[in-house]
Every structure is written in C-alpha cells, then in structure tokens.
Scaffold this motif. Structure first.
Motif, PDB file in Angstrom:
ATOM      1  N   GLU A 196     -38.417 -10.856  70.617  1.00  0.00           N
ATOM      2  CA  GLU A 196     -38.164 -11.452  69.308  1.00  0.00           C
ATOM      3  C   GLU A 196     -37.682 -10.436  68.280  1.00  0.00           C
ATOM      4  O   GLU A 196     -36.944 -10.791  67.359  1.00  0.00           O
ATOM      5  CB  GLU A 196     -39.427 -12.152  68.805  1.00  0.00           C
ATOM      6  N   GLU A 197     -38.094  -9.181  68.424  1.00  0.00           N
ATOM      7  CA  GLU A 197     -37.689  -8.177  67.439  1.00  0.00           C
ATOM      8  C   GLU A 197     -36.183  -7.905  67.481  1.00  0.00           C
ATOM      9  O   GLU A 197     -35.623  -7.329  66.548  1.00  0.00           O
ATOM     10  CB  GLU A 197     -38.438  -6.869  67.654  1.00  0.00           C
ATOM     11  N   PHE A 198     -35.513  -8.331  68.557  1.00  0.00           N
ATOM     12  CA  PHE A 198     -34.087  -8.083  68.702  1.00  0.00           C
ATOM     13  C   PHE A 198     -33.245  -9.353  68.573  1.00  0.00           C
ATOM     14  O   PHE A 198     -32.078  -9.375  68.970  1.00  0.00           O
ATOM     15  CB  PHE A 198     -33.783  -7.429  70.050  1.00  0.00           C
TER      16      PHE A 198
ATOM     17  N   VAL B 266     -23.632 -20.399  64.119  1.00  0.00           N
ATOM     18  CA  VAL B 266     -24.407 -21.542  64.610  1.00  0.00           C
ATOM     19  C   VAL B 266     -25.380 -21.043  65.669  1.00  0.00           C
ATOM     20  O   VAL B 266     -25.108 -20.061  66.360  1.00  0.00           O
ATOM     21  CB  VAL B 266     -23.494 -22.637  65.203  1.00  0.00           C
ATOM     22  N   PRO B 267     -26.533 -21.690  65.809  1.00  0.00           N
ATOM     23  CA  PRO B 267     -27.527 -21.211  66.783  1.00  0.00           C
ATOM     24  C   PRO B 267     -27.073 -21.419  68.220  1.00  0.00           C
ATOM     25  O   PRO B 267     -26.368 -22.383  68.531  1.00  0.00           O
ATOM     26  CB  PRO B 267     -28.763 -22.056  66.462  1.00  0.00           C
ATOM     27  N   TYR B 268     -27.478 -20.484  69.070  1.00  0.00           N
ATOM     28  CA  TYR B 268     -27.209 -20.598  70.499  1.00  0.00           C
ATOM     29  C   TYR B 268     -28.387 -20.015  71.253  1.00  0.00           C
ATOM     30  O   TYR B 268     -28.741 -18.844  71.077  1.00  0.00           O
ATOM     31  CB  TYR B 268     -25.928 -19.862  70.892  1.00  0.00           C
ATOM     32  N   LEU B 269     -28.997 -20.829  72.091  1.00  0.00           N
ATOM     33  CA  LEU B 269     -30.121 -20.402  72.912  1.00  0.00           C
ATOM     34  C   LEU B 269     -29.739 -20.549  74.377  1.00  0.00           C
ATOM     35  O   LEU B 269     -29.142 -21.541  74.775  1.00  0.00           O
ATOM     36  CB  LEU B 269     -31.366 -21.256  72.616  1.00  0.00           C
ATOM     37  N   SER B 270     -30.070 -19.548  75.180  1.00  0.00           N
ATOM     38  CA  SER B 270     -29.751 -19.588  76.600  1.00  0.00           C
ATOM     39  C   SER B 270     -30.874 -18.936  77.386  1.00  0.00           C
ATOM     40  O   SER B 270     -31.760 -18.283  76.821  1.00  0.00           O
ATOM     41  CB  SER B 270     -28.431 -18.861  76.873  1.00  0.00           C
TER      42      SER B 270
ATOM     43  N   GLY C 298     -25.460  -7.004  68.401  1.00  0.00           N
ATOM     44  CA  GLY C 298     -25.709  -8.334  68.946  1.00  0.00           C
ATOM     45  C   GLY C 298     -24.552  -9.282  68.747  1.00  0.00           C
ATOM     46  O   GLY C 298     -23.503  -8.923  68.204  1.00  0.00           O
ATOM     47  N   THR C 299     -24.764 -10.502  69.203  1.00  0.00           N
ATOM     48  CA  THR C 299     -23.721 -11.523  69.175  1.00  0.00           C
ATOM     49  C   THR C 299     -24.113 -12.695  68.290  1.00  0.00           C
ATOM     50  O   THR C 299     -25.297 -12.999  68.126  1.00  0.00           O
ATOM     51  CB  THR C 299     -23.445 -12.066  70.585  1.00  0.00           C
TER      52      THR C 299
ATOM     53  N   GLY D  87     -32.010 -18.521  66.867  1.00  0.00           N
ATOM     54  CA  GLY D  87     -30.873 -18.327  67.767  1.00  0.00           C
ATOM     55  C   GLY D  87     -29.542 -18.092  67.087  1.00  0.00           C
ATOM     56  O   GLY D  87     -28.498 -18.165  67.747  1.00  0.00           O
ATOM     57  N   TYR D  88     -29.559 -17.769  65.781  1.00  0.00           N
ATOM     58  CA  TYR D  88     -28.287 -17.559  65.094  1.00  0.00           C
ATOM     59  C   TYR D  88     -27.618 -16.247  65.529  1.00  0.00           C
ATOM     60  O   TYR D  88     -26.419 -16.122  65.417  1.00  0.00           O
ATOM     61  CB  TYR D  88     -28.497 -17.579  63.578  1.00  0.00           C
TER      62      TYR D  88
END
Length: 347
Positions: free
Chosen positions: A124-126, A112-116, A263-264, A131-132
């Motif tokens: 953005e390349e990483f 699920v997307p997560y933005l913080s 990544g997470t 935000g998935y």
C-alpha cells in the motif's frame, strides 16, 4: 531412371514450397516488427534512455509500440490537464512518472482507477488506495562506501547521525538544487526528523563534503575512484558502478531513507481500446520482463512487486524507508532549501 523423375520433381516442388513459405513468414514477421499492430502514447518524467529501453522491449515482446513523450512535471501536468479538459481521444493513454507527479495528476482528476492482480501485490505504501496510480519501482538513497576506506573502520556507520559525525570522512553528495532525488532526500529528512534535526545533520555533514555534484552519478564515481570515502547517492547509480567493477559497498540507513517512486496512471477520457492497451503495459511494467530489460542496460531499480524474481534478488529489498512523506508545498520546499543555502551551504 525415368521412373524416379516424377518423385524428384515432387520432392523439388515440396522443397520450393517450404522455402517459399519460410520466406513469406519471415517477411510477415519482419513487417510486423517494423509496423506494430497498435500504438499508445505515454507521457513520462523518466529520462529518455530509460523510456527507450522499456519501449523497445515491450514492442519486441507484444508488438505494441509505446510512444514515449518525456516531460518535466510542470509540462506533463499542463499537457495532461489540457488533454482531459478538451476530451482528446488521441492523446496520452498513460503516464509513467514519479510519485509527486502521479499524486498531482490524480488530485486534478486526470487519472482513472485501475486495479489488477499484478497491482494488487504492490504494498500500500507504493500505490494510491483507490487505484489511481500504482508504483512499479523505487530508487532509494544509500550510503556508498569506498571498500578500502571501509576496511579502516572499526565500526560501520549505518545511520544519518553516525555519518554526520564521522571525524575525518570525505563525503560526496549531489547538490540539493541539482536533482529531484537530492532535494527529495533533504525534504524527506525534514518531514521525518523535523527541520532543526535535519539542518543539524547537514550542518555536520557540510564540512566533510568534498564537492556538491551536479549529477547523481558523480558522488558514486568519486567513491569508486577513492576521491571521497562515502557517497550519499541513489542505489541505482551505486549498483551500476559496482557492476562496472568499482570497489564499492552499499550500506542501507538503519534509521530510514528517502526514495523516488516511479509508477503508472491511466489517463481519463480515453477510448476502451487505448485504456486496455495502457492497462496491459502497466501490468507488464510490474513483471520480471520489464526489470530484465532495464537490468540488461545496467539500470537497477527496486521493484515494488514482491512476487517477481527481480524483487527477491535485491539485497536491500527490506530496507527501511521514511514513514513520513514530504508533503510540502512548493513554497515550503523553497523556504527549506533557501535556509540550507544561507545557513549551511554558503555560510
């Protein structure tokens, strides 16, 4: 003398009370350390030693236990898919994995997307745009020179063609079939330069290869011992040996290089409590605290968060990565590697 007795008794009682209180607080703190208040499960493709370092540091700081379950990509995706399908509430709350695994988990609807605020600083390349998943660090492939050999050169080769054309150089590299970072480099070069150009570069490098190593660390060790002149290796291993006193020098490929991004991703279908714990841990992995925990154990990765001190301290933070991603199917990757084996490695 008698009139001082009550004061002495009161002082004694106060001292005993302080000691008792201190003893109680110490017991409470020890109990809290032994039994963190909360716990989440994280599936990971990281080596167990990396995961344990992060888990121990986070538990000490936040009193939250991270129960890591190390898995390869295939098993992780299978377990994750089964968990989401069966709507398990007590399964993994997060995955900490390589970019390819994260992308597949996202595409299959397991995240699920997560933005913080922390994640928003990551280029953005990483990260995935919605935000998935969000990268927390990456490990690029570099040229690692033996310092004595470097002193003999009039000009330092700093690109793939230049390395391939070094006339008398002894080169160390990890076998493409032995490690994901090695096969990712080969496939990334095909994506970036085209298959014929990539095959030509490696056909020129092959006669200079002293040994195709089975581990990522071996080429760097060989360069440090003077057994090879140049190691084509991941930066984390080069820095680890350099911190150990080996005479090495890193050169970043001017025409770009590949990197393994870690990544997470937050797992779908978890309750609000687990989601919050997972989000907190994901944000912590983007901080200096996480990098410090790794570096204290000589684990050196380039942070994706440019706002932290650890990022600013990396000499190669501005290195050029390949612009083309190796988005090949497993069948295509196998075909590329088979061609390398037949036409270059064992020709």
């Amino acid at each position: 003398m008698k009139r001082y007795v009550p004061f002495l008794l009161i002082a004694l009682i106060l001292i005993l009370a302080v000691l008792a209180g201190s003893s109680y607080l110490a017991r409470v703190n020890k109990a809290a350390e032994r039994q963190p208040l909360q716990e989440i499960t994280v599936y990971t493709t990281l080596p167990a030693e990396n995961a344990s370092v992060l888990g121990a540091a986070y538990e000490k700081q936040k009193l939250v236990r991270i129960r890591f379950v190390p898995l390869d990509q295939t098993n992780l995706l299978e377990k994750l898919g089964s968990q989401v399908k069966d709507k398990e509430k007590d399964g993994a709350a997060m995955i900490l994995a390589d970019e390819a695994t994260l992308a597949k988990a996202s595409a299959s609807g397991c995240l699920v997307p997560y933005l913080s605020q922390e994640g928003d600083q990551v280029p953005e390349e990483f990260r995935q745009g919605q935000g998935y998943w969000t990268g927390v660090w990456y490990d690029p492939v570099v040229f690692c020179f033996n310092q004595d050999y470097l002193k003999t050169l009039h000009e330092v080769p700093d690109n793939w063609n230049a390395i391939s054309r070094m006339p008398e150089a002894r080169i160390g590299v990890t076998d493409f079939l032995a490690a994901d970072a090695a096969s990712n480099l080969f496939c990334s070069m095909i994506a970036q330069f085209g298959d014929q150009a990539a095959y030509r570069i490696w056909a020129d490098i092959h006669p200079k290869v002293v040994q195709y190593a089975h581990y990522l660390s071996n080429p760097v060790r060989q360069a440090g011992m003077g057994e090879v002149d140049i190691a084509i290796a991941v930066e984390s291993e080069a820095l680890r040996y350099m911190h150990g006193g080996y005479p090495l020098h890193i050169v970043y490929p001017a025409d770009g290089t590949a990197a393994i991004v870690t990544g997470t991703g937050i797992v779908a279908g978890q309750d609000a409590k687990n989601v919050q714990l997972a989000q907190n841990f994901a944000d912590w992995l983007l901080t200096d605290d996480a990098q410090l925990a790794l570096q204290q154990q000589e684990m050196f990765f380039v942070p994706t968060n440019p706002g932290i001190m650890a990022y600013k301290a990396f000499a190669g933070k501005n290195l050029m990565l390949f612009s083309q991603r190796p988005d090949f199917t497993p069948e295509q990757r196998k075909q590329f590697l088979d061609t390398w084996l037949k036409e270059i490695r064992f020709k």
